[in-house]
Design an enzyme around this catalytic site. Structure first.
Site, PDB file in Angstrom:
ATOM      1  N   GLU A  84     -22.056  27.096   2.541  1.00 31.96           N
ATOM      2  CA  GLU A  84     -23.044  27.902   3.284  1.00 31.96           C
ATOM      3  C   GLU A  84     -23.705  28.919   2.340  1.00 31.96           C
ATOM      4  O   GLU A  84     -24.915  29.130   2.383  1.00 31.96           O
ATOM      5  CB  GLU A  84     -22.374  28.646   4.457  1.00 31.96           C
ATOM      6  N   GLU A 117     -19.782  29.908 -13.682  1.00 32.48           N
ATOM      7  CA  GLU A 117     -18.811  29.205 -12.828  1.00 32.48           C
ATOM      8  C   GLU A 117     -19.459  28.001 -12.153  1.00 32.48           C
ATOM      9  O   GLU A 117     -18.937  26.887 -12.197  1.00 32.48           O
ATOM     10  CB  GLU A 117     -18.276  30.174 -11.763  1.00 32.48           C
ATOM     11  N   GLN A 129      -9.680  34.622 -13.102  1.00 36.11           N
ATOM     12  CA  GLN A 129     -10.844  35.373 -12.625  1.00 36.11           C
ATOM     13  C   GLN A 129     -10.452  36.115 -11.353  1.00 36.11           C
ATOM     14  O   GLN A 129     -10.136  35.490 -10.340  1.00 36.11           O
ATOM     15  CB  GLN A 129     -11.976  34.378 -12.344  1.00 36.11           C
TER      16      GLN A 129
HETATM   17  C1  LIG Z   1      -9.236  26.267  -4.716  1.00 32.46           C
HETATM   18  C2  LIG Z   1      -9.830  27.637  -4.757  1.00 32.46           C
HETATM   19  C3  LIG Z   1      -9.762  28.367  -5.922  1.00 32.46           C
HETATM   20  C4  LIG Z   1     -10.281  29.661  -5.984  1.00 32.46           C
HETATM   21  N1  LIG Z   1     -10.155  30.349  -7.147  1.00 32.46           N
HETATM   22  C5  LIG Z   1     -10.615  31.615  -7.218  1.00 32.46           C
HETATM   23  C6  LIG Z   1     -10.407  32.385  -8.410  1.00 32.46           C
HETATM   24  O1  LIG Z   1      -9.826  31.909  -9.390  1.00 32.46           O
HETATM   25  N2  LIG Z   1     -10.837  33.674  -8.427  1.00 32.46           N
HETATM   26  C7  LIG Z   1     -11.481  34.241  -7.362  1.00 32.46           C
HETATM   27  O2  LIG Z   1     -11.867  35.407  -7.467  1.00 32.46           O
HETATM   28  N3  LIG Z   1     -11.678  33.537  -6.204  1.00 32.46           N
HETATM   29  C8  LIG Z   1     -11.256  32.254  -6.112  1.00 32.46           C
HETATM   30  N4  LIG Z   1     -11.440  31.521  -4.948  1.00 32.46           N
HETATM   31  C9  LIG Z   1     -12.014  32.192  -3.793  1.00 32.46           C
HETATM   32  C10 LIG Z   1     -13.386  31.706  -3.369  1.00 32.46           C
HETATM   33  O3  LIG Z   1     -14.390  32.213  -4.226  1.00 32.46           O
HETATM   34  C11 LIG Z   1     -13.565  32.166  -1.905  1.00 32.46           C
HETATM   35  O4  LIG Z   1     -12.681  31.405  -1.117  1.00 32.46           O
HETATM   36  C12 LIG Z   1     -14.963  31.973  -1.419  1.00 32.46           C
HETATM   37  O5  LIG Z   1     -15.861  32.824  -2.084  1.00 32.46           O
HETATM   38  C13 LIG Z   1     -15.055  32.220   0.101  1.00 32.46           C
HETATM   39  O6  LIG Z   1     -14.501  33.461   0.442  1.00 32.46           O
HETATM   40  P1  LIG Z   1     -13.460  33.585   1.644  1.00 32.46           P
HETATM   41  O7  LIG Z   1     -12.412  32.561   1.462  1.00 32.46           O
HETATM   42  O8  LIG Z   1     -13.073  35.021   1.749  1.00 32.46           O
HETATM   43  O9  LIG Z   1     -14.276  33.168   2.963  1.00 32.46           O
HETATM   44  P2  LIG Z   1     -15.288  34.075   3.786  1.00 32.46           P
HETATM   45  O10 LIG Z   1     -16.231  34.754   2.871  1.00 32.46           O
HETATM   46  O11 LIG Z   1     -14.499  34.920   4.720  1.00 32.46           O
HETATM   47  O12 LIG Z   1     -16.087  32.983   4.594  1.00 32.46           O
HETATM   48  C14 LIG Z   1     -15.596  32.382   5.804  1.00 32.46           C
HETATM   49  C15 LIG Z   1     -16.650  31.412   6.314  1.00 32.46           C
HETATM   50  O13 LIG Z   1     -17.857  32.132   6.642  1.00 32.46           O
HETATM   51  C16 LIG Z   1     -18.970  31.581   5.960  1.00 32.46           C
HETATM   52  N5  LIG Z   1     -19.886  32.654   5.573  1.00 32.46           N
HETATM   53  C17 LIG Z   1     -19.551  33.857   5.014  1.00 32.46           C
HETATM   54  N6  LIG Z   1     -20.669  34.581   4.765  1.00 32.46           N
HETATM   55  C18 LIG Z   1     -21.722  33.826   5.160  1.00 32.46           C
HETATM   56  C19 LIG Z   1     -23.151  34.008   5.149  1.00 32.46           C
HETATM   57  N7  LIG Z   1     -23.697  35.133   4.683  1.00 32.46           N
HETATM   58  N8  LIG Z   1     -23.924  32.991   5.630  1.00 32.46           N
HETATM   59  C20 LIG Z   1     -23.376  31.845   6.116  1.00 32.46           C
HETATM   60  N9  LIG Z   1     -22.035  31.614   6.157  1.00 32.46           N
HETATM   61  C21 LIG Z   1     -21.228  32.578   5.679  1.00 32.46           C
HETATM   62  C22 LIG Z   1     -18.374  30.907   4.726  1.00 32.46           C
HETATM   63  O14 LIG Z   1     -19.234  29.903   4.236  1.00 32.46           O
HETATM   64  C23 LIG Z   1     -17.070  30.358   5.271  1.00 32.46           C
HETATM   65  O15 LIG Z   1     -17.279  29.139   5.932  1.00 32.46           O
HETATM   66  C24 LIG Z   1     -10.913  30.225  -4.853  1.00 32.46           C
HETATM   67  C25 LIG Z   1     -10.997  29.491  -3.667  1.00 32.46           C
HETATM   68  C26 LIG Z   1     -10.461  28.208  -3.606  1.00 32.46           C
HETATM   69  C27 LIG Z   1     -10.560  27.428  -2.328  1.00 32.46           C
END
Ligand SMILES: Cc1cc2nc3c(=O)[nH]c(=O)nc-3n(C[C@H](O)[C@H](O)[C@H](O)COP(=O)(O)OP(=O)(O)OC[C@H]3O[C@@H](n4cnc5c(N)ncnc54)[C@H](O)[C@@H]3O)c2cc1C
Length: 395
Positions: A359, A237, A119
């Site tokens: 969150e 998902e 994905q």
């Molecule tokens: C093991 C693992 C597998 C994954 N596999 C996939 C995959 O197969 N395909 C894929 O597309 N993605 C995948 N992901 C990605 C996952 O969907 C993202 O890590 C997740 O959506 C968070 O995005 P980010 O890491 O960019 O953090 P950010 O969005 O940058 O967030 C950073 C912090 O800010 C907080 N935050 C952000 N916005 C808000 C808000 N509006 N209100 C309150 N708090 C907020 C978050 O909760 C977090 O604590 C995977 C992640 C992990 C850990």
């Protein structure tokens, strides 16, 4: 066949076919080959795609049979990890939104484990706010050309195909200029780089697209309607992560209740108290998931309540890991390559991020389940071209 007979047959098949050896090295190439062999046997026996339509290779049975199989599979550890994204998200999205040709081409090989799916949503500057993504698909002869970068892409190093979310229009607000495609992960211009996480393994990857050609027939839904397709995928998902349907069980998870109760001193009243809490929380989540799937069966779509289930699972996973850390002693940090408590403990925080962070799940539950005032969104009606997005200009 009635459900009791179905249960007996499923149990007999699992006992005869799951030895435990097939999960070894599940994320290396040899392990994946063994997992594919197992998946083909599971499919041929009728236990993959239990509720999927018959015409696309599924069994056409009900949630009741799926729950029965999941209930029996909980006592075994199935090597289904590399198929989880395809079975839980990409496949169900194709069932809901794919063209007849896409379904005919992809669903059976996916169910049989012949082709692994990933994905491709998250990017370095677009995770929680995935609609801010910058990977671009521009029209070309016979299709589209894609450029950009994805990250966190689970199992992509083994994948044949991916569900790709891209930007196709920068002159409309960010949610309105996205499109979803099926992308061939072996196409020229696709580079997959595994990333090592703190378990020492590579569960996810970063992906680069350099002038990758995608045929027109690989579009899912309509051009610029990718956000509603993505919402479909994300709902699947969250439900599939929290319910674990089709994924096999926790039998060999060294930090789950069943394992801990046999390895720690249950005569100690404090330990007993903590184990009871773990049991109650696990059971409550299982019953909540059962209710959601019964409602789905009755035609009531769980919607944002799937996010509540995913949040509860993430919190339970961390509680379980914290408890195990305090109970198992040095084993909590003494890392074994064959996966002991340390590996499960190191993996636990991933559940609070993957599939949407805690969150974000709270925001969704507050907004759409409890009807609390939504988060203010300043960028909802601004053309994407005029937004400041991570990594520079959006245009
Ligand atoms: C093991 C693992 C597998 C994954 N596999 C996939 C995959 O197969 N395909 C894929 O597309 N993605 C995948 N992901 C990605 C996952 O969907 C993202 O890590 C997740 O959506 C968070 O995005 P980010 O890491 O960019 O953090 P950010 O969005 O940058 O967030 C950073 C912090 O800010 C907080 N935050 C952000 N916005 C808000 C808000 N509006 N209100 C309150 N708090 C907020 C978050 O909760 C977090 O604590 C995977 C992640 C992990 C850990």
């Amino acid at each position: 066949m009635d459900l009791d007979e179905y249960r007996l047959r499923a149990r007999a098949w699992l006992e005869a076919n799951v030895t435990g050896a097939e999960v070894e090295g599940a994320s290396d190439t040899g392990g994946v080959t063994a997992a594919k062999t197992f998946m083909a046997r599971l499919y041929d026996a009728g236990y993959s795609g239990i509720t999927w339509p018959r015409e696309w290779g599924g069994q056409g049975l009900t949630q009741a049979e799926e729950r029965v199989f999941a209930g029996e599979a909980k006592d075994f550890t199935l090597p289904t990890y590399v198929f989880s994204i395809g079975l839980g998200m990409c496949g169900p999205t194709l069932v809901d939104l794919g063209t007849p040709e896409q379904k005919a081409r992809h669903l059976r090989p996916l169910l049989r484990g012949e082709e692994i799916w990933c994905q491709l949503f998250s990017e370095p500057g677009a995770g929680s706010d995935v609609a801010a993504l910058q990977t671009r698909a521009t029209p070309a002869e016979d299709g589209w050309v894609v450029n950009g970068q994805k990250v966190w892409t689970s199992v992509a190093q083994h994948a044949s195909f991916g569900l790709l979310l891209t930007r196709t229009d920068v002159d409309v607000p960010k949610h309105k200029g996205l499109s979803m495609f099926i992308v061939d992960m072996r196409a020229p211009g696709v580079t997959v780089r595994p990333l090592r996480d703190m378990t020492g393994r590579s569960h996810f990857n970063e992906i680069f697209f350099d002038d990758v050609h995608i045929p027109a027939e690989n579009l899912i839904g309509q051009v610029n309607d990718g956000w509603s397709c993505a919402v479909t995928t994300l709902l699947h998902e969250r439900l599939s992560i929290s319910s674990g349907v089709g994924m096999g069980g926790q039998k060999d998870n060294p930090v789950a209740f069943e394992s801990l109760r046999h390895t720690v001193d249950t005569a100690d009243p404090v330990v007993k108290d903590q184990l009871v809490e773990l049991y109650i929380r696990s059971r409550a989540l299982a019953l909540f998931n059962q209710r959601l799937s019964q409602e789905t069966k009755a035609g009531i779509f769980p919607g944002a309540r799937g996010s509540a289930a995913k949040l509860l699972l993430a919190e339970l996973t961390m509680f379980q890991a914290d408890l195990a850390t305090s109970l198992v002693g040095p084993e909590a940090v003494a890392y074994e390559d064959d996966g002991g408590p340390a590996e499960s403990i190191a993996l636990a925080p991933a559940m609070s991020l993957g599939g949407g962070t805690n969150e974000i799940m709270r925001n969704i539950v507050g907004d759409r389940v409890l009807n609390l005032p939504p988060e203010p969104r300043m960028d909802k009606s601004v053309p994407f071209r005029d937004l400041k997005v991570s990594g520079g200009s959006s245009a």
